[in-house]
Design a protein around this motif. Structure first.
Motif, PDB file in Angstrom:
ATOM      1  N   ALA A 187      40.888  41.298  40.937  1.00  0.00           N
ATOM      2  CA  ALA A 187      42.341  41.475  40.852  1.00  0.00           C
ATOM      3  C   ALA A 187      42.615  42.948  40.590  1.00  0.00           C
ATOM      4  O   ALA A 187      42.020  43.546  39.690  1.00  0.00           O
ATOM      5  CB  ALA A 187      42.926  40.612  39.737  1.00  0.00           C
ATOM      6  N   MET A 188      43.506  43.524  41.383  1.00  0.00           N
ATOM      7  CA  MET A 188      43.835  44.941  41.226  1.00  0.00           C
ATOM      8  C   MET A 188      45.191  45.227  41.863  1.00  0.00           C
ATOM      9  O   MET A 188      45.746  44.402  42.598  1.00  0.00           O
ATOM     10  CB  MET A 188      42.753  45.832  41.850  1.00  0.00           C
ATOM     11  N   THR A 189      45.719  46.381  41.568  1.00  0.00           N
ATOM     12  CA  THR A 189      47.028  46.786  42.061  1.00  0.00           C
ATOM     13  C   THR A 189      46.930  47.244  43.506  1.00  0.00           C
ATOM     14  O   THR A 189      46.010  47.978  43.867  1.00  0.00           O
ATOM     15  CB  THR A 189      47.588  47.919  41.185  1.00  0.00           C
ATOM     16  N   GLU A 190      47.901  46.836  44.284  1.00  0.00           N
ATOM     17  CA  GLU A 190      47.867  47.171  45.705  1.00  0.00           C
ATOM     18  C   GLU A 190      48.374  48.577  45.989  1.00  0.00           C
ATOM     19  O   GLU A 190      47.903  49.240  46.908  1.00  0.00           O
ATOM     20  CB  GLU A 190      48.709  46.176  46.500  1.00  0.00           C
ATOM     21  N   SER A 191      49.346  49.064  45.207  1.00  0.00           N
ATOM     22  CA  SER A 191      49.902  50.386  45.485  1.00  0.00           C
ATOM     23  C   SER A 191      50.450  51.019  44.216  1.00  0.00           C
ATOM     24  O   SER A 191      50.881  50.331  43.291  1.00  0.00           O
ATOM     25  CB  SER A 191      51.009  50.295  46.545  1.00  0.00           C
ATOM     26  N   ILE A 192      50.422  52.344  44.202  1.00  0.00           N
ATOM     27  CA  ILE A 192      51.031  53.129  43.131  1.00  0.00           C
ATOM     28  C   ILE A 192      51.896  54.189  43.792  1.00  0.00           C
ATOM     29  O   ILE A 192      51.439  54.921  44.672  1.00  0.00           O
ATOM     30  CB  ILE A 192      49.971  53.797  42.233  1.00  0.00           C
ATOM     31  N   THR A 206      44.426  48.383  36.278  1.00  0.00           N
ATOM     32  CA  THR A 206      43.153  47.761  35.917  1.00  0.00           C
ATOM     33  C   THR A 206      42.528  47.078  37.124  1.00  0.00           C
ATOM     34  O   THR A 206      43.220  46.598  38.024  1.00  0.00           O
ATOM     35  CB  THR A 206      43.335  46.728  34.797  1.00  0.00           C
ATOM     36  N   ILE A 207      41.203  47.058  37.122  1.00  0.00           N
ATOM     37  CA  ILE A 207      40.422  46.272  38.075  1.00  0.00           C
ATOM     38  C   ILE A 207      39.744  45.172  37.263  1.00  0.00           C
ATOM     39  O   ILE A 207      38.998  45.460  36.319  1.00  0.00           O
ATOM     40  CB  ILE A 207      39.383  47.136  38.793  1.00  0.00           C
ATOM     41  N   ILE A 208      40.008  43.919  37.606  1.00  0.00           N
ATOM     42  CA  ILE A 208      39.570  42.785  36.785  1.00  0.00           C
ATOM     43  C   ILE A 208      38.564  41.940  37.575  1.00  0.00           C
ATOM     44  O   ILE A 208      38.814  41.554  38.718  1.00  0.00           O
ATOM     45  CB  ILE A 208      40.764  41.910  36.376  1.00  0.00           C
ATOM     46  N   ASN A 209      37.434  41.673  36.948  1.00  0.00           N
ATOM     47  CA  ASN A 209      36.455  40.734  37.511  1.00  0.00           C
ATOM     48  C   ASN A 209      36.928  39.317  37.191  1.00  0.00           C
ATOM     49  O   ASN A 209      36.860  38.862  36.054  1.00  0.00           O
ATOM     50  CB  ASN A 209      35.074  40.999  36.915  1.00  0.00           C
ATOM     51  N   THR A 210      37.391  38.613  38.216  1.00  0.00           N
ATOM     52  CA  THR A 210      37.943  37.263  38.009  1.00  0.00           C
ATOM     53  C   THR A 210      36.902  36.170  38.227  1.00  0.00           C
ATOM     54  O   THR A 210      37.249  34.990  38.313  1.00  0.00           O
ATOM     55  CB  THR A 210      39.134  37.050  38.959  1.00  0.00           C
ATOM     56  N   ASN A 211      35.632  36.559  38.331  1.00  0.00           N
ATOM     57  CA  ASN A 211      34.567  35.588  38.558  1.00  0.00           C
ATOM     58  C   ASN A 211      33.978  35.104  37.222  1.00  0.00           C
ATOM     59  O   ASN A 211      34.213  35.708  36.169  1.00  0.00           O
ATOM     60  CB  ASN A 211      33.459  36.231  39.402  1.00  0.00           C
ATOM     61  N   ASN A 212      33.171  34.025  37.278  1.00  0.00           N
ATOM     62  CA  ASN A 212      32.513  33.551  36.060  1.00  0.00           C
ATOM     63  C   ASN A 212      31.096  34.094  35.929  1.00  0.00           C
ATOM     64  O   ASN A 212      30.297  33.593  35.157  1.00  0.00           O
ATOM     65  CB  ASN A 212      32.519  32.026  36.006  1.00  0.00           C
ATOM     66  N   LEU A 221      30.648  44.901  35.733  1.00  0.00           N
ATOM     67  CA  LEU A 221      31.738  44.238  35.036  1.00  0.00           C
ATOM     68  C   LEU A 221      31.295  42.838  34.623  1.00  0.00           C
ATOM     69  O   LEU A 221      30.871  42.044  35.466  1.00  0.00           O
ATOM     70  CB  LEU A 221      32.967  44.121  35.948  1.00  0.00           C
ATOM     71  N   ASP A 222      31.390  42.534  33.339  1.00  0.00           N
ATOM     72  CA  ASP A 222      31.126  41.180  32.893  1.00  0.00           C
ATOM     73  C   ASP A 222      32.198  40.237  33.435  1.00  0.00           C
ATOM     74  O   ASP A 222      33.286  40.664  33.848  1.00  0.00           O
ATOM     75  CB  ASP A 222      31.114  41.109  31.365  1.00  0.00           C
ATOM     76  N   ALA A 223      31.912  38.970  33.425  1.00  0.00           N
ATOM     77  CA  ALA A 223      32.880  37.975  33.874  1.00  0.00           C
ATOM     78  C   ALA A 223      34.164  38.088  33.051  1.00  0.00           C
ATOM     79  O   ALA A 223      34.125  38.130  31.820  1.00  0.00           O
ATOM     80  CB  ALA A 223      32.295  36.580  33.734  1.00  0.00           C
ATOM     81  N   GLY A 224      35.288  38.209  33.747  1.00  0.00           N
ATOM     82  CA  GLY A 224      36.575  38.333  33.079  1.00  0.00           C
ATOM     83  C   GLY A 224      36.866  39.711  32.522  1.00  0.00           C
ATOM     84  O   GLY A 224      37.946  39.933  31.959  1.00  0.00           O
ATOM     85  N   ASP A 225      35.935  40.654  32.656  1.00  0.00           N
ATOM     86  CA  ASP A 225      36.124  41.995  32.102  1.00  0.00           C
ATOM     87  C   ASP A 225      36.933  42.856  33.072  1.00  0.00           C
ATOM     88  O   ASP A 225      37.127  42.511  34.233  1.00  0.00           O
ATOM     89  CB  ASP A 225      34.764  42.629  31.819  1.00  0.00           C
TER      90      ASP A 225
END
Length: 460
Positions: A34-39, A56-62, A97-101
């Motif tokens: 998950a991340m932002t598409e534009s700034i 933020t860039i989010i690791n949405t995996n487990n 990136l840890d899971a959810g980090d």
């Protein structure tokens, strides 16, 4: 400028294979981020940089996820700079990136000077590469070239024309024998460290369709409306023959300071069709000086008018008003008049208001006009066909057909939404309550006819 909404981009979710250990890294091409598409950055002046933004860039995996790289596509030549969790670089590799980090990416932009005279769009993107996928955050900034003046001095006759904005840092000084003429439509943006000091003369020739404007040089969201963004304009004791017409001055610490009497019979400063708004300390600070103002709006200041140490002041068809808002608690009177200042006591004082509105809203102040006479010299205050608010103080003023403690019924005031429309409603007691003065137009250059309305605007 259009407003944009930032929203997350989610690569389609997937179940992680049961054969993969939850303690290991997922290598699936269907892994998610998950991340932002534009700034998007607001208008910037070339070479002045910008506020830093982040996402933020989010690791949405487990499972853990290894990012192959985070890369600024324009590389070292890009006007943008990135910083990934405290590491500045154009490309960062092998990020775990840890899971959810999540990790932070900070972005800033500095635009180099060029020959463009209108806003232009600077683009780049940030690529995030993982498991054979590439996701992008698109970067956009509107930049504008300008005349950049740093610790600038004017020593003769100079004219500023409306070709590019003027950006002042360090200060602007107009020497005693010099004159700066600013033509209609000029936009002057001033840094927080840059007072405008006028030892000579300042002539501002705006028009009703092309105002001259003075404001701070931070135009990015969150800063563009802050008061005290720049020091203001200071007319010294030596200054003379200053004229400002069809001009907006906003977001200053003290918009206009005028000190000492004029060296000739004319007022030191004449203001006509001017707006002074959102001023942190004082809209007009007059110290033993001389000012004439007509068709001016002085709104939402710490103190709108502070006239001390005596002097000669004449205000005609002016609206002088403040309202509690997110930047100010209206705790000082709109108008203060005194014959004394510092070590000077009892200077001759002559102040007149004709067809004016002097009003404060949403405050605990009983008296929007406060006077102090400390000496034995002339202390003349004339309120002629003027609407004002006062509860407890008996003013030492000559009053002629004034309206006291009646709400002027401004068109629309909504401080929470920063709406301040000081035109008059049809029910306003200020409509037709004035005296004919010979001033044929209002702040917007609309003709005044019939019975004069109080304040800077005439009713339809």
């Amino acid at each position: 400028m259009k407003k944009y909404v930032l929203f997350p981009v989610i690569v389609s979710a997937v179940f992680i294979s049961a054969s993969c250990s939850k303690q290991g890294f997922t290598s699936s091409p269907d892994a998610t981020l998950a991340m932002t598409e534009s700034i998007r950055f607001d208008t910037l002046f070339t070479n002045t940089g910008s506020v830093t933004k982040n996402y933020t860039i989010i690791n949405t995996n487990n499972q853990k996820l290894r990012l192959h790289s985070i890369r600024l596509m324009g590389g070292a030549q890009s006007p943008y700079k990135i910083n990934v969790d405290g590491v500045p670089a154009t490309m960062i590799e092998n990020i775990e990136l840890d899971a959810g980090d999540s990790i932070y990416v900070f972005v800033s932009v500095t635009i180099d000077p060029n020959d463009e005279s209108t806003p232009f769009l600077i683009k780049d993107s940030i690529e995030v590469s993982f498991n054979g996928n590439q996701l992008y955050t698109h970067l956009e900034a509107y930049g504008q070239n300008a005349h950049f003046l740093n610790h600038y001095q004017i020593t003769g006759a100079a004219t500023w024309e409306n070709d590019l904005p003027y950006v002042i840092s360090g200060g602007l000084y107009i020497a005693e024998d010099a004159t700066l003429t600013i033509e209609e439509g000029c936009r002057i943006y001033i840094h927080a460290n840059a007072p405008m000091i006028v030892d000579g003369s300042l002539i501002v020739n705006g028009s009703d369709s092309n105002y001259v404007s003075f404001q701070g040089d931070r135009l990015d969201r969150g800063y563009r409306d802050l008061p005290a963004a720049w020091p203001g304009i200071i007319f010294t004791e030596n200054s003379h023959d200053n004229h400002i017409t069809f001009c907006t001055i906003k977001n200053a610490y003290q918009a206009i300071t005028v000190t000492g009497p004029s060296p000739n019979a004319a007022p030191k400063l004449r203001l006509a069709q001017c707006v002074l708004d959102n001023i942190y300390d004082t809209g007009i600070l007059g110290l033993a000086s001389g000012i004439e103002a007509e068709n001016c709006l002085i709104s939402n200041c710490g103190a709108n008018l502070y006239l001390a140490g005596g002097g000669h002041y004449k205000f005609t068809h002016c609206t002088i008003s403040s309202t509690n808002n997110i930047y100010f608690n209206h705790t000082r009177p709109v108008l203060y008049i005194s014959d004394s200042h510092d070590q000077v006591t009892g200077n001759p004082t002559s102040v007149s208001f004709t067809n004016c509105i002097i009003w404060g809203d949403g405050s605990v102040i009983d008296n929007e006009i406060v006077t102090e006479k400390k000496g034995n010299g002339l202390f003349e205050i004339i309120l002629d066909h003027t609407l004002y608010g006062t509860q407890t103080q008996a003013l030492p003023a000559q009053e002629i057909n004034c309206i006291v403690n009646q709400d002027p019924a401004f068109d629309s005031i909504d401080a929470s939404r920063r709406i301040f429309n000081f035109h008059l409603k049809p029910t306003s007691p200020a409509i037709g309550a004035g005296i004919v003065t010979g001033i044929a137009i209002d702040l917007e250059n609309k003709p005044r006819s019939g019975d004069a309305d109080l304040g800077c605007y005439t009713s339809p």
